[in-house]
Write a protein that holds these residues in place. Sequence first.
Motif, short mmCIF file in Angstrom:
data_model
loop_
_atom_site.label_atom_id
_atom_site.label_comp_id
_atom_site.label_asym_id
_atom_site.label_seq_id
_atom_site.Cartn_x
_atom_site.Cartn_y
_atom_site.Cartn_z
N HIS A 1 0.83 -1.21 0.00
CA HIS A 1 0.00 0.00 0.00
C HIS A 1 0.87 1.26 0.00
O HIS A 1 0.65 2.18 -0.79
CB HIS A 1 -0.92 -0.01 1.22
CG HIS A 1 -1.78 1.20 1.33
ND1 HIS A 1 -1.35 2.37 1.96
CD2 HIS A 1 -3.04 1.46 0.90
CE1 HIS A 1 -2.30 3.27 1.90
NE2 HIS A 1 -3.34 2.75 1.27
N ASP A 2 1.87 1.29 0.88
CA ASP A 2 2.72 2.48 0.99
C ASP A 2 3.55 2.70 -0.28
O ASP A 2 3.80 3.85 -0.68
CB ASP A 2 3.65 2.35 2.20
CG ASP A 2 2.88 2.40 3.52
OD1 ASP A 2 1.68 2.69 3.50
OD2 ASP A 2 3.49 2.10 4.57
N VAL B 1 1.25 4.33 -2.72
CA VAL B 1 1.08 5.73 -2.33
C VAL B 1 2.27 6.55 -2.83
O VAL B 1 2.10 7.63 -3.41
CB VAL B 1 0.92 5.86 -0.80
CG1 VAL B 1 1.07 7.31 -0.36
CG2 VAL B 1 -0.43 5.31 -0.36
N ASP B 2 3.48 6.04 -2.63
CA ASP B 2 4.68 6.73 -3.12
C ASP B 2 4.63 6.91 -4.63
O ASP B 2 5.00 7.97 -5.16
CB ASP B 2 5.94 5.94 -2.75
CG ASP B 2 6.29 6.07 -1.27
OD1 ASP B 2 5.74 6.97 -0.60
OD2 ASP B 2 7.11 5.26 -0.79
N GLU C 1 2.05 9.67 -5.43
CA GLU C 1 2.43 11.00 -4.97
C GLU C 1 3.67 11.53 -5.69
O GLU C 1 3.75 12.73 -5.97
CB GLU C 1 2.67 10.98 -3.46
CG GLU C 1 1.37 10.80 -2.67
CD GLU C 1 1.57 11.04 -1.18
OE1 GLU C 1 2.73 11.10 -0.73
OE2 GLU C 1 0.54 11.15 -0.48
N VAL D 1 -5.80 2.57 -3.70
CA VAL D 1 -4.95 3.75 -3.54
C VAL D 1 -5.36 4.83 -4.54
O VAL D 1 -5.43 6.02 -4.18
CB VAL D 1 -3.47 3.38 -3.71
CG1 VAL D 1 -2.60 4.63 -3.74
CG2 VAL D 1 -3.01 2.46 -2.59
N GLU E 1 -8.25 6.68 -3.28
CA GLU E 1 -7.90 7.59 -2.18
C GLU E 1 -7.53 8.97 -2.70
O GLU E 1 -7.66 9.97 -1.99
CB GLU E 1 -6.74 7.00 -1.36
CG GLU E 1 -7.12 5.75 -0.56
CD GLU E 1 -5.92 5.08 0.09
OE1 GLU E 1 -4.81 5.68 0.05
OE2 GLU E 1 -6.07 3.97 0.60
N TYR E 2 -7.06 9.03 -3.95
CA TYR E 2 -6.68 10.30 -4.56
C TYR E 2 -7.74 10.79 -5.55
O TYR E 2 -7.50 11.73 -6.32
CB TYR E 2 -5.33 10.16 -5.26
CG TYR E 2 -4.19 9.96 -4.28
CD1 TYR E 2 -3.68 11.03 -3.55
CD2 TYR E 2 -3.65 8.69 -4.06
CE1 TYR E 2 -2.65 10.85 -2.65
CE2 TYR E 2 -2.62 8.50 -3.16
CZ TYR E 2 -2.13 9.58 -2.45
OH TYR E 2 -1.12 9.40 -1.54
#
Length: 283
Positions: free
Chosen positions: A215-216, A219-220, A223, A254, A257-258
């Motif tokens: 998940h992280d 996200v990276d 972003e 993810v 989420e954005y």
Amino acid sequence: MILIADSGSTKTDWCVVRDGKMVKKLHTSGLNPFYQSEEEISDVIEKELTPQIEGVAPERIFFYGAGCAFPEKNRAIENALLHFFQNAQCEVNSDLLAACRGLLGRSPGVACILGTGSNSCYYDGEEIVSHISPLGFILGDEGSGAALGKRLVADCLKNQLPDELKDKFLSHFKTTPGEILDHVYRLPFPNRYLASLSTFLGQHIDEPECYDIVHDAFVDFFERNVLQYDFSDELPVNFTGSVAFFYQEILERVAAEYGLWIEKIERTPLEGLVLYHASEQKN
């Protein structure tokens, strides 16, 4: 007859196309001119490709590959191919353009790759007009298999995983911390090696620590890459690559989420490339 290749750092997917239809599909090791010399590339073609397509004489070759974004690098691939297919016309382009053409055809959108490495761009339907450099697995490649493996190994060796999970990881790959460090810092293709370790995450995705790593990493990727493109026209995001394919539920979560929507996730862009070049011939 056409020969189309989609190559990442780990493997190359090839297909023979006749009269607009795929008649044969095969695989070899990855070909990346950033990591391999022209001689090493030729060696793979001779030992792995030519035995599988004996008697095939393509008129045109379209090679798309990781590390093929610069003319001087592309020449190594082109020279190696033309050594074995002397009567063919050869065109070498980046794997990112393959993602664009295979996923989007001639429509605009954002195309992304999540495989051993990662990449992304904005495509206007004809060419790449905006691109964030992936920078490779040391400085970038967020969300890639290499990045996932890198984080997994670091968490394991820095005691960030529960002891039971750490022991499972080392036992699964029958390895030791010393052997891991040797592969990463001394042996060839550390990106491939790290990506191969990332499969452990998928097998234990119900473990919170494994889920969080994936998940992280996504996200990276969003972003530091995807969010830099202009979404004022509500363009779709499209993905190709094994990591995107196998973790698509987390990837879609993810993206949501954005406030972004993913139109398509394909393991490879090869079928789309066949359609693209078939329609190109008709035109």
